[in-house]
Design a protein around this motif. Structure first.
Motif, PDB file in Angstrom:
ATOM      1  N   GLU A   1       0.841  -1.193   0.000  1.00  0.00           N
ATOM      2  CA  GLU A   1       0.000   0.000   0.000  1.00  0.00           C
ATOM      3  C   GLU A   1       0.875   1.240   0.000  1.00  0.00           C
ATOM      4  O   GLU A   1       1.962   1.243   0.550  1.00  0.00           O
ATOM      5  CB  GLU A   1      -0.896   0.008   1.238  1.00  0.00           C
ATOM      6  N   THR A   2       0.383   2.288  -0.638  1.00  0.00           N
ATOM      7  CA  THR A   2       1.089   3.553  -0.636  1.00  0.00           C
ATOM      8  C   THR A   2       0.076   4.673  -0.396  1.00  0.00           C
ATOM      9  O   THR A   2      -1.097   4.543  -0.744  1.00  0.00           O
ATOM     10  CB  THR A   2       1.849   3.789  -1.953  1.00  0.00           C
ATOM     11  N   ASP A   3       0.543   5.743   0.198  1.00  0.00           N
ATOM     12  CA  ASP A   3      -0.322   6.900   0.426  1.00  0.00           C
ATOM     13  C   ASP A   3      -0.548   7.682  -0.858  1.00  0.00           C
ATOM     14  O   ASP A   3      -1.547   8.372  -0.999  1.00  0.00           O
ATOM     15  CB  ASP A   3       0.285   7.813   1.481  1.00  0.00           C
ATOM     16  N   ASP A   4       0.404   7.608  -1.790  1.00  0.00           N
ATOM     17  CA  ASP A   4       0.324   8.351  -3.037  1.00  0.00           C
ATOM     18  C   ASP A   4      -0.256   7.456  -4.129  1.00  0.00           C
ATOM     19  O   ASP A   4       0.433   6.587  -4.656  1.00  0.00           O
ATOM     20  CB  ASP A   4       1.714   8.852  -3.440  1.00  0.00           C
ATOM     21  N   GLN A   5      -1.535   7.666  -4.461  1.00  0.00           N
ATOM     22  CA  GLN A   5      -2.193   6.848  -5.478  1.00  0.00           C
ATOM     23  C   GLN A   5      -1.627   7.081  -6.868  1.00  0.00           C
ATOM     24  O   GLN A   5      -1.814   6.270  -7.761  1.00  0.00           O
ATOM     25  CB  GLN A   5      -3.695   7.137  -5.479  1.00  0.00           C
TER      26      GLN A   5
ATOM     27  N   SER B   1      -1.236  12.930 -11.849  1.00  0.00           N
ATOM     28  CA  SER B   1      -1.180  14.062 -10.919  1.00  0.00           C
ATOM     29  C   SER B   1      -1.609  15.366 -11.594  1.00  0.00           C
ATOM     30  O   SER B   1      -1.854  16.352 -10.917  1.00  0.00           O
ATOM     31  CB  SER B   1       0.221  14.213 -10.330  1.00  0.00           C
TER      32      SER B   1
END
Length: 150
Positions: A83-87, A95
């Motif tokens: 998992e990452t916070d930055d999709q 972005s």
């Protein structure tokens, strides 16, 4: 093939192979060498406790453990993705969705260019735009930004 009869692999050889595999894991994309390095460490441990094990047996154990560890590792990562916070990680174009930019070139056959930071991006849209017109990024198609006029 005489050198094969004189080949000796001790536990240190397997630990060095594990280090080399870990370096390859860091240098190359993918998660394969990590599991093979773990197999190499296990073979090194086996050879430490059974130093008379021939190189053929060592290689067979390494091959079997490598296949098993790669399969188990890939299955684990498929079921438990990181998992990452930055999709938008590794999807730079995502972005830009929702942002507004100026065309730096006229739209020609549905394609134009915008400048974002120090990079010129190709944009696509179903409209006729002129250089200087503002466009809004609504989606990304691999390397193209999909835009609409503002």
């Amino acid at each position: 093939m005489d050198f094969m009869n004189e080949l000796t692999l001790n536990h240190w050889t397997w630990f060095v192979i594990a280090l080399v595999l870990l370096v390859l894991e860091i240098a190359l994309p993918g998660v394969v060498f990590l599991w093979m390095a773990m197999a190499s460490v296990i073979v090194g441990g086996v050879v430490f406790f059974a130093p008379d094990l021939g190189w053929e047996g060592q290689l067979i154990i390494f091959a079997v453990l490598s296949i098993i560890s790669v399969y188990v590792g890939r299955t684990f990562l498929r079921r438990n993705p990181i998992e990452t916070d930055d999709q938008n990680l590794n999807q730079r174009g995502r972005s830009f969705v929702g942002q507004t930019y100026k065309l730096i070139a006229d739209m020609d056959n549905g394609r134009g260019k915008v400048r974002i930071g120090d990079t010129n991006w190709t944009v696509e849209g179903d409209f006729d735009g002129l250089a200087g017109d503002k466009v809004k990024v609504v989606d990304v198609d691999v390397t193209y930004l999909i835009v609409e006029p503002v």
